[in-house]
Design a protein around this motif. Structure first.
Motif, PDB file in Angstrom:
ATOM      1  N   VAL A 266      40.818  36.014  34.825  1.00  0.00           N
ATOM      2  CA  VAL A 266      39.611  36.734  34.436  1.00  0.00           C
ATOM      3  C   VAL A 266      39.755  37.104  32.963  1.00  0.00           C
TER       4      VAL A 266
ATOM      5  N   THR B 275      30.719  37.311  34.110  1.00  0.00           N
ATOM      6  CA  THR B 275      32.092  36.809  34.130  1.00  0.00           C
ATOM      7  C   THR B 275      32.297  35.762  33.045  1.00  0.00           C
TER       8      THR B 275
ATOM      9  N   ARG C 126      33.852  40.257  39.746  1.00  0.00           N
ATOM     10  CA  ARG C 126      34.195  39.282  38.708  1.00  0.00           C
ATOM     11  C   ARG C 126      34.246  37.862  39.246  1.00  0.00           C
TER      12      ARG C 126
END
Length: 371
Positions: A280, A249, A172
């Motif tokens: 995230v 991402t 990520r």
């Protein structure tokens, strides 16, 4: 019944078809990687190919990687195997770290869930003997990204090693943030690989005492015949996650932002925890007055899978130690759910979640009933 909308990717994400194919191929083949005959050499080739793929996910040499049964074992191997008696762990670490760390000193976090670097520096200076500092890359409950590079700088200046649980960050985020970390834990099923396989990266500045003894596999760092089908799936999933890179991402962050942008109009009393920090694609969403367990069960009945707290606690929904460290005695710590996105998440799922969540809020929220 399978959830119609799956938004619990931080717990586990669907296996990638190519990873499943690699597992099946490895399972059909005969050969122990430790055998010297042709079948054994072929198995060793599969093992080492996967080792390179997984190590590349965090930009490390393949020789540093030790395969384990998952992230939990990797964390335990790092902490116990490092041989450091003095431990400093952040207050928001995963239970896999806290359970092994016992009564080790807890590094404070701010209201957004970020490690307090000043507190870490004070603790490093005040103790006796070389320490092991354990700080996760991405928090599994809030998605908050920790300042790993700064942690490494402070720790190394004090002669300490750094262990990073990178389970939620690998695939990520840019692995450059982990460049100075001494021990890095990974897990396959968080990136589209199978459950039951993980890895620990051991940097050149760290030594590792094996906890599992026997046949001397994994260069003597973890004995036991390797789970070759799982490792093969892990390798393919790691290669795919690395190839997706920043594009995926950003796609998921855009979906998270779309979800969160709709919340103020739908429920002014709702609060996204950790919203002021880099994160995230995870939303830790507090709904005042509605217990987290009630929210999870209500959404489940609507065909939507989300979590509250960590999913690695034997199915229990309990007050989150992560949110307690961030919020103190605020009851919202027991009234927040986690919506986590992954490689299969689509816009329609965000819209479906919002519709179901609004309906739940309007029925259960004290603020809605008082309006």
């Amino acid at each position: 019944m399978t959830a119609a909308i799956y938004l619990d990717h931080n717990a586990t994400t669907p296996i990638r078809p190519a990873a499943l194919d690699a597992m099946a191929e490895a399972a059909r083949a005969v050969g122990n990687p430790s055998s010297v005959h042709a079948a054994g050499r072929a198995a060793r080739g599969r093992l080492e190919a996967a080792r390179g793929q997984v190590a590349a996910l965090v930009d490390r040499p393949a020789g540093q990687l030790v395969f384990t049964s998952g992230g939990t074992e990797a964390d335990a191997l790092a902490i116990v195997g490092s041989g450091r008696a003095r431990l400093l762990v952040s207050a928001v670490e995963h239970d896999a770290v806290l359970a092994v760390a016992g009564d080790a000193a807890r590094i404070a976090v701010d209201a957004e869930g970020r490690v307090d670097l000043a507190d870490l520096e004070r603790r490093l200076a005040s103790g006796d003997g070389p320490a092991l500092v354990s700080v996760m890359w991405v928090n599994n409950e809030t998605g908050v990204v920790q300042p790993v590079a700064e942690v490494v700088r402070l720790a190394h200046a004090a002669g300490a090693l750094v262990h990073v649980d990178a389970v939620q960050g690998a695939g990520r985020l840019d692995p450059a943030a982990l460049a100075g970390a001494d021990l890095i834990a990974l897990s396959a099923h968080k990136i589209g690989g199978p459950s039951g396989v993980g890895a620990l990266l051991v940097g050149p500045g760290a030594t590792l005492r094996a906890l599992a003894l026997g046949g001397g596999q994994e260069r003597g760092r973890r004995s036991g015949t390797e789970n070759l089908p799982g490792i093969a799936g892990f390798g393919v999933a790691a290669a795919m996650a690395a190839a997706d890179g920043p594009r995926e991402t950003e796609r998921l962050r855009a979906l998270r932002d779309r979800l969160e942008a709709a919340l103020p109009a739908a429920a002014p009393e709702a609060r996204v925890l950790g919203a002021g920090a880099d994160r995230v694609a995870t939303t830790c969403l507090g709904l005042p007055g509605v217990p987290a367990e009630t929210q999870v069960m209500t959404l489940d009945l609507a065909g939507i899978a989300v979590s509250a707290g960590s999913a690695c606690s034997s199915g229990k929904v309990k007050r989150s130690h992560v949110l307690a460290a961030m919020l103190g005695d605020d009851p919202l710590a027991g009234q927040a759910i986690r919506i986590s996105l992954g490689w299969t998440t689509a816009e329609a799922e965000i819209d479906g979640f919002l519709a179901a969540w609004r309906a739940m809020r309007d029925r259960l929220s004290p603020a809605a009933r008082a309006a």
